[in-house]
Design a protein around this motif. Structure first.
Motif, PDB file in Angstrom:
ATOM      1  N   GLU A  80      -0.980 -11.920   6.082  1.00 33.09           N
ATOM      2  CA  GLU A  80      -0.473 -10.599   6.739  1.00 33.09           C
ATOM      3  C   GLU A  80      -1.172 -10.076   8.039  1.00 33.09           C
ATOM      4  N   GLU A  81      -2.642 -10.548   8.028  1.00 34.06           N
ATOM      5  CA  GLU A  81      -3.254 -10.465   9.323  1.00 34.06           C
ATOM      6  C   GLU A  81      -2.581 -11.225  10.413  1.00 34.06           C
ATOM      7  N   LYS A  82      -2.264 -12.401  10.069  1.00 36.72           N
ATOM      8  CA  LYS A  82      -1.808 -13.222  11.097  1.00 36.72           C
ATOM      9  C   LYS A  82      -0.652 -12.517  11.562  1.00 36.72           C
ATOM     10  N   LYS A  83       0.505 -12.087  10.829  1.00 37.82           N
ATOM     11  CA  LYS A  83       1.564 -11.253  11.509  1.00 37.82           C
ATOM     12  C   LYS A  83       1.185 -10.198  12.430  1.00 37.82           C
ATOM     13  N   VAL A  84       0.043  -9.383  11.860  1.00 37.14           N
ATOM     14  CA  VAL A  84      -0.140  -8.101  12.603  1.00 37.14           C
ATOM     15  C   VAL A  84      -0.638  -8.640  14.031  1.00 37.14           C
ATOM     16  N   ILE A  85      -1.352  -9.704  14.217  1.00 39.10           N
ATOM     17  CA  ILE A  85      -1.976 -10.114  15.493  1.00 39.10           C
ATOM     18  C   ILE A  85      -0.662 -10.862  16.013  1.00 39.10           C
ATOM     19  N   ASP A  86       0.006 -11.208  15.444  1.00 37.42           N
ATOM     20  CA  ASP A  86       1.388 -12.034  16.350  1.00 37.42           C
ATOM     21  C   ASP A  86       2.050 -11.067  16.698  1.00 37.42           C
ATOM     22  N   SER A  87       2.425  -9.671  16.090  1.00 37.33           N
ATOM     23  CA  SER A  87       3.081  -8.817  16.403  1.00 37.33           C
ATOM     24  C   SER A  87       2.275  -7.802  17.667  1.00 37.33           C
ATOM     25  N   PHE A  88       1.318  -7.759  17.303  1.00 40.04           N
ATOM     26  CA  PHE A  88       0.463  -7.044  18.608  1.00 40.04           C
ATOM     27  C   PHE A  88       0.351  -7.867  19.851  1.00 40.04           C
ATOM     28  N   ARG A  89       0.435  -9.173  19.792  1.00 40.12           N
ATOM     29  CA  ARG A  89       0.380  -9.784  21.124  1.00 40.12           C
ATOM     30  C   ARG A  89       1.744  -9.913  21.787  1.00 40.12           C
ATOM     31  N   GLN A  90       2.774  -9.463  21.109  1.00 36.27           N
ATOM     32  CA  GLN A  90       4.476  -9.226  21.729  1.00 36.27           C
ATOM     33  C   GLN A  90       4.439  -8.036  22.357  1.00 36.27           C
ATOM     34  N   LEU A  91       3.378  -6.978  22.397  1.00 32.71           N
ATOM     35  CA  LEU A  91       3.538  -5.533  22.774  1.00 32.71           C
ATOM     36  C   LEU A  91       3.257  -5.585  24.298  1.00 32.71           C
ATOM     37  N   ASP A  92       3.768  -4.713  24.886  1.00 30.90           N
ATOM     38  CA  ASP A  92       3.354  -4.540  26.388  1.00 30.90           C
ATOM     39  C   ASP A  92       1.939  -3.709  26.449  1.00 30.90           C
ATOM     40  N   LYS A  93       0.945  -3.630  27.372  1.00 31.28           N
ATOM     41  CA  LYS A  93      -0.175  -3.206  27.464  1.00 31.28           C
ATOM     42  C   LYS A  93      -0.087  -1.636  26.850  1.00 31.28           C
ATOM     43  N   SER A  94       0.842  -0.809  27.378  1.00 34.36           N
ATOM     44  CA  SER A  94       0.727   0.522  26.966  1.00 34.36           C
ATOM     45  C   SER A  94       1.107   0.745  25.233  1.00 34.36           C
ATOM     46  N   ASP A  95       2.043  -0.189  24.937  1.00 36.33           N
ATOM     47  CA  ASP A  95       2.247  -0.211  23.326  1.00 36.33           C
ATOM     48  C   ASP A  95       0.962  -0.766  22.724  1.00 36.33           C
ATOM     49  N   ARG A  96       0.314  -1.676  23.126  1.00 34.65           N
ATOM     50  CA  ARG A  96      -0.915  -2.065  22.566  1.00 34.65           C
ATOM     51  C   ARG A  96      -2.076  -1.091  22.448  1.00 34.65           C
ATOM     52  N   GLU A  97      -2.068  -0.124  23.574  1.00 39.33           N
ATOM     53  CA  GLU A  97      -3.119   0.841  23.742  1.00 39.33           C
ATOM     54  C   GLU A  97      -2.575   2.138  22.510  1.00 39.33           C
ATOM     55  N   ILE A  98      -1.350   2.210  22.544  1.00 46.86           N
ATOM     56  CA  ILE A  98      -1.172   2.925  21.399  1.00 46.86           C
ATOM     57  C   ILE A  98      -1.540   2.657  19.880  1.00 46.86           C
ATOM     58  N   ILE A  99      -1.281   1.446  19.647  1.00 45.96           N
ATOM     59  CA  ILE A  99      -1.661   0.884  18.195  1.00 45.96           C
ATOM     60  C   ILE A  99      -3.028   0.926  17.871  1.00 45.96           C
ATOM     61  N   LEU A 100      -3.830   0.409  18.949  1.00 46.66           N
ATOM     62  CA  LEU A 100      -5.264   0.581  19.074  1.00 46.66           C
ATOM     63  C   LEU A 100      -5.912   2.019  18.882  1.00 46.66           C
ATOM     64  N   SER A 101      -5.139   3.187  19.549  1.00 41.40           N
ATOM     65  CA  SER A 101      -5.470   4.415  19.272  1.00 41.40           C
ATOM     66  C   SER A 101      -5.132   5.029  18.009  1.00 41.40           C
ATOM     67  N   LEU A 102      -3.930   4.667  17.454  1.00 41.85           N
ATOM     68  CA  LEU A 102      -3.461   4.965  16.186  1.00 41.85           C
ATOM     69  C   LEU A 102      -4.371   4.256  15.045  1.00 41.85           C
ATOM     70  N   SER A 103      -4.837   3.262  15.374  1.00 42.15           N
ATOM     71  CA  SER A 103      -5.626   2.621  14.223  1.00 42.15           C
ATOM     72  C   SER A 103      -7.114   3.132  14.158  1.00 42.15           C
ATOM     73  N   LYS A 104      -7.547   3.585  15.329  1.00 39.25           N
ATOM     74  CA  LYS A 104      -9.048   4.199  15.479  1.00 39.25           C
ATOM     75  C   LYS A 104      -8.772   5.571  14.636  1.00 39.25           C
ATOM     76  N   ARG A 105      -7.747   6.400  14.916  1.00 41.65           N
ATOM     77  CA  ARG A 105      -7.623   7.449  14.105  1.00 41.65           C
ATOM     78  C   ARG A 105      -7.411   7.179  12.678  1.00 41.65           C
ATOM     79  N   LEU A 106      -6.644   6.244  12.306  1.00 38.02           N
ATOM     80  CA  LEU A 106      -6.492   6.059  10.822  1.00 38.02           C
ATOM     81  C   LEU A 106      -7.708   5.776  10.179  1.00 38.02           C
ATOM     82  N   ILE A 107      -8.679   5.040  10.779  1.00 33.38           N
ATOM     83  CA  ILE A 107      -9.761   4.718  10.196  1.00 33.38           C
ATOM     84  C   ILE A 107     -11.097   5.733  10.445  1.00 33.38           C
ATOM     85  N   GLY A 108     -10.581   6.850  11.093  1.00 32.27           N
ATOM     86  CA  GLY A 108     -11.557   7.871  11.196  1.00 32.27           C
ATOM     87  C   GLY A 108     -12.481   7.690  12.265  1.00 32.27           C
ATOM     88  N   LYS A 109     -12.325   6.757  13.316  1.00 30.47           N
ATOM     89  CA  LYS A 109     -13.590   6.538  14.339  1.00 30.47           C
ATOM     90  C   LYS A 109     -13.387   7.358  15.551  1.00 30.47           C
TER      91      LYS A 109
END
Length: 109
Positions: A80-109
């Motif tokens: 599952e983690e491999k799939k997440v990383i593979d998917s993340f690597r296919q995103l462009d820079k702005s979409d990667r930033e959105i995912i990182l921002s969302l993940s930080k919000r979800l884990i409360g940082k």
């Protein structure tokens, strides 16, 4: 020599002139690079790789991996983690930033 430069330019929706302006060369130079008439110097290759967020190796066709080559840490990942990383690597820079921002919000940082 620049096997993928035209594809990268078209995928970004840029004209030869627009790309030339971005990296500081003439439109004629871009045309010559794309048609294999002239090979750019390493500085120009680096500018192209940086702009397109890829590697010089991808631009010249030595790899099919279309992303920057960066140092990575080794982790033992499950499927599952491999799939997440593979998917993340296919995103462009702005979409990667959105995912990182969302993940930080979800884990409360």
């Amino acid at each position: 020599m620049l096997k993928n430069i035209k594809k990268l330019r078209i995928d970004k929706g840029l004209s030869q002139q627009q790309l030339a302006d971005i990296i500081g060369v003439s439109q004629q130079s871009i045309n010559k690079y794309e048609n294999h008439n002239v090979e750019p110097n390493i500085e120009t290759l680096s500018l192209l790789a940086d702009y397109f967020e890829t590697s010089v190796d991808f631009i010249i066709g030595r790899t099919e991996i279309n992303r920057k080559i960066q140092e990575v840490e080794i982790y033992a990942l499950n499927e599952e983690e491999k799939k997440v990383i593979d998917s993340f690597r296919q995103l462009d820079k702005s979409d990667r930033e959105i995912i990182l921002s969302l993940s930080k919000r979800l884990i409360g940082k």
